[in-house]
Design a protein around this motif. Structure first.
Motif, short mmCIF file in Angstrom:
data_model
loop_
_atom_site.label_atom_id
_atom_site.label_comp_id
_atom_site.label_asym_id
_atom_site.label_seq_id
_atom_site.Cartn_x
_atom_site.Cartn_y
_atom_site.Cartn_z
N ASP A 23 0.85 -1.20 0.00
CA ASP A 23 0.00 0.00 0.00
C ASP A 23 0.88 1.24 0.00
N ASP A 24 0.69 2.11 -0.99
CA ASP A 24 1.67 3.18 -1.21
C ASP A 24 1.83 4.13 -0.03
N THR A 25 0.74 4.46 0.65
CA THR A 25 0.85 5.37 1.78
C THR A 25 1.67 4.74 2.90
N PHE A 26 1.41 3.47 3.19
CA PHE A 26 2.16 2.79 4.24
C PHE A 26 3.61 2.58 3.81
N PHE A 27 3.82 2.24 2.53
CA PHE A 27 5.18 2.01 2.04
C PHE A 27 6.02 3.27 2.19
N GLU A 28 5.40 4.42 1.93
CA GLU A 28 6.15 5.67 2.03
C GLU A 28 6.73 5.87 3.43
N VAL A 29 5.93 5.57 4.45
CA VAL A 29 6.41 5.69 5.83
C VAL A 29 7.39 4.56 6.14
N LEU A 30 7.09 3.38 5.65
CA LEU A 30 7.95 2.22 5.86
C LEU A 30 9.34 2.47 5.29
N ALA A 31 9.39 3.06 4.10
CA ALA A 31 10.67 3.24 3.40
C ALA A 31 11.44 4.46 3.87
N ASP A 32 10.85 5.25 4.75
CA ASP A 32 11.56 6.42 5.27
C ASP A 32 12.55 5.97 6.35
N ASP A 33 13.36 5.00 5.97
CA ASP A 33 14.30 4.37 6.88
C ASP A 33 15.43 3.76 6.04
N ILE A 34 16.64 4.20 6.26
CA ILE A 34 17.77 3.76 5.44
C ILE A 34 17.96 2.25 5.52
N GLY A 35 17.85 1.69 6.72
CA GLY A 35 18.06 0.26 6.89
C GLY A 35 17.08 -0.58 6.10
N VAL A 36 15.81 -0.17 6.10
CA VAL A 36 14.79 -0.90 5.35
C VAL A 36 15.09 -0.86 3.85
N CYS A 37 15.43 0.31 3.34
CA CYS A 37 15.71 0.44 1.91
C CYS A 37 16.97 -0.31 1.51
N GLN A 38 17.97 -0.29 2.35
CA GLN A 38 19.21 -1.00 2.03
C GLN A 38 18.97 -2.50 1.98
N GLU A 39 18.23 -3.03 2.95
CA GLU A 39 17.90 -4.45 2.94
C GLU A 39 17.10 -4.81 1.70
N MET A 40 16.11 -3.99 1.36
CA MET A 40 15.25 -4.23 0.21
C MET A 40 16.05 -4.23 -1.09
N LEU A 41 16.88 -3.23 -1.30
CA LEU A 41 17.61 -3.12 -2.56
C LEU A 41 18.70 -4.17 -2.68
N ARG A 42 19.29 -4.58 -1.57
CA ARG A 42 20.28 -5.66 -1.63
C ARG A 42 19.64 -6.96 -2.11
N ILE A 43 18.39 -7.16 -1.75
CA ILE A 43 17.67 -8.37 -2.19
C ILE A 43 17.27 -8.26 -3.65
N ILE A 44 16.64 -7.13 -4.01
CA ILE A 44 16.10 -6.99 -5.36
C ILE A 44 17.19 -6.84 -6.41
N LEU A 45 18.28 -6.15 -6.10
CA LEU A 45 19.32 -5.85 -7.09
C LEU A 45 20.51 -6.79 -6.99
N GLU A 46 20.33 -7.94 -6.37
CA GLU A 46 21.48 -8.82 -6.12
C GLU A 46 22.17 -9.27 -7.40
N ASP A 47 21.44 -9.43 -8.50
CA ASP A 47 22.05 -9.88 -9.76
C ASP A 47 23.08 -8.89 -10.27
N GLU A 48 22.77 -7.59 -10.14
CA GLU A 48 23.68 -6.56 -10.64
C GLU A 48 24.90 -6.38 -9.74
N LEU A 49 24.71 -6.61 -8.44
CA LEU A 49 25.75 -6.23 -7.49
C LEU A 49 26.87 -7.26 -7.37
N GLU A 50 26.56 -8.51 -7.66
CA GLU A 50 27.52 -9.59 -7.51
C GLU A 50 28.12 -9.55 -6.10
N ASP A 51 29.43 -9.33 -5.96
CA ASP A 51 30.06 -9.37 -4.64
C ASP A 51 30.08 -8.00 -3.96
#
Length: 285
Positions: A23-51
């Motif tokens: 839900d976009d409204t809840f996600f906006e508050v949820l994502a207003d946190d560096i740790g949450v976004c870092q964990e999320m992007l490390r999972i989603i972008l793992e193919d590009e990041l390799e090591d």
């Protein structure tokens, strides 16, 4: 519209209990946190990041006072990465849009806003767009899609500084990405593999500071929608304009905030509520 009394913490918890990360409204508050976004992007972008370990240095959300992009672009979460790239994350539940053009538009606005007129084009920002949807956009049965620019004749990938990644919560394929995306459909999350997401959702739904933050964003967007609707309907007369504004606000509360009838009737009349329900039913046919 009557003025309602201040809600208790228990009433606010009840108001936010049905929210999910998708839900976009809840996600906006949820994502207003560096740790949450870092964990999320490390999972989603793992193919590009390799090591390489992805680092999120900062996050700007739509309602933030630091948002210099205005309402012209949707910023559910604009992440500034340690390697200098930016990553705009957007969640989308509705399938009534041209999603590829939406991504292209938002990416263009961010790029122009962050570029100087005398910049050399080689200095144009590198941007990643992560588009999280509640449906499989391309209907190919994959949880994640990478849309690249390619030379048609040779099928070679061209690096123009824009990466587009589409992820969905629908497809289940037993990968970490699929498991993580499945959490976006849950009202409560308890998954040791995703501690940042788990802890943040608990904070926003059960602790006073988090619950208040969610309710403040809900209130802000409800008031904006009501004001816009009132201005649009004012030409038909003040009384009619106010009624239409109320109906629009009710529809917004139901769609975006999962508001119950009891909560809505604290602010609006039953006639307005019934009209809003009828309009929603008509629009869904």
């Amino acid at each position: 519209m009557t003025r309602k009394k201040q809600k208790t913490l228990e009433e606010k918890i009840e108001q936010v209990k049905n929210f999910r990360p998708i839900d976009d409204t809840f996600f906006e508050v949820l994502a207003d946190d560096i740790g949450v976004c870092q964990e999320m992007l490390r999972i989603i972008l793992e193919d590009e990041l390799e090591d390489e370990k992805l680092i999120v240095k900062d996050v700007i959300v739509q309602s933030s006072e630091r948002n210099l992009y205005g309402r012209s672009v949707r910023l559910d979460a604009l992440c500034i990465l340690g390697n200098g790239k930016k990553c705009n994350v957007e969640v989308q539940r509705s399938n009534k849009d041209h999603h590829l053009k939406r991504v292209r538009f938002n990416a263009s606005v961010i790029t122009v806003r962050d570029s100087q007129t005398d910049d050399k084009f080689e200095e144009t920002i590198d941007l990643i767009v992560v588009y999280i949807s509640e449906f499989d956009i391309f209907k190919r049965g994959r949880v994640i899609y990478h849309v690249d620019s390619v030379i048609r004749e040779t099928q070679e990938k061209v690096d123009d500084g824009l990466e587009r990644v589409f992820v969905n919560t629908t497809v289940k394929d037993e990968t970490s990405i699929s498991e993580y995306m499945g959490c976006f459909q849950q009202k409560e999350i308890d998954n040791a593999k995703f501690p940042k997401l788990t802890n943040r959702v608990h904070y926003l739904k059960h602790e006073e500071g988090g619950v208040n933050a969610v309710c403040e964003v809900m209130k802000k967007y409800s008031e904006e929608v009501a004001e816009k609707a009132y201005q649009q309907g004012e030409e038909a007369g003040k009384e009619i304009g106010q009624r239409q504004a109320n109906i629009t606000a009710i529809k917004n509360m139901i769609i975006r905030f999962h508001a119950t009838k009891e909560v809505i009737l604290e602010d609006y009349t039953e006639s307005e509520y019934n009209t809003a329900i009828a309009e929603l039913q008509s629009e869904s046919r």
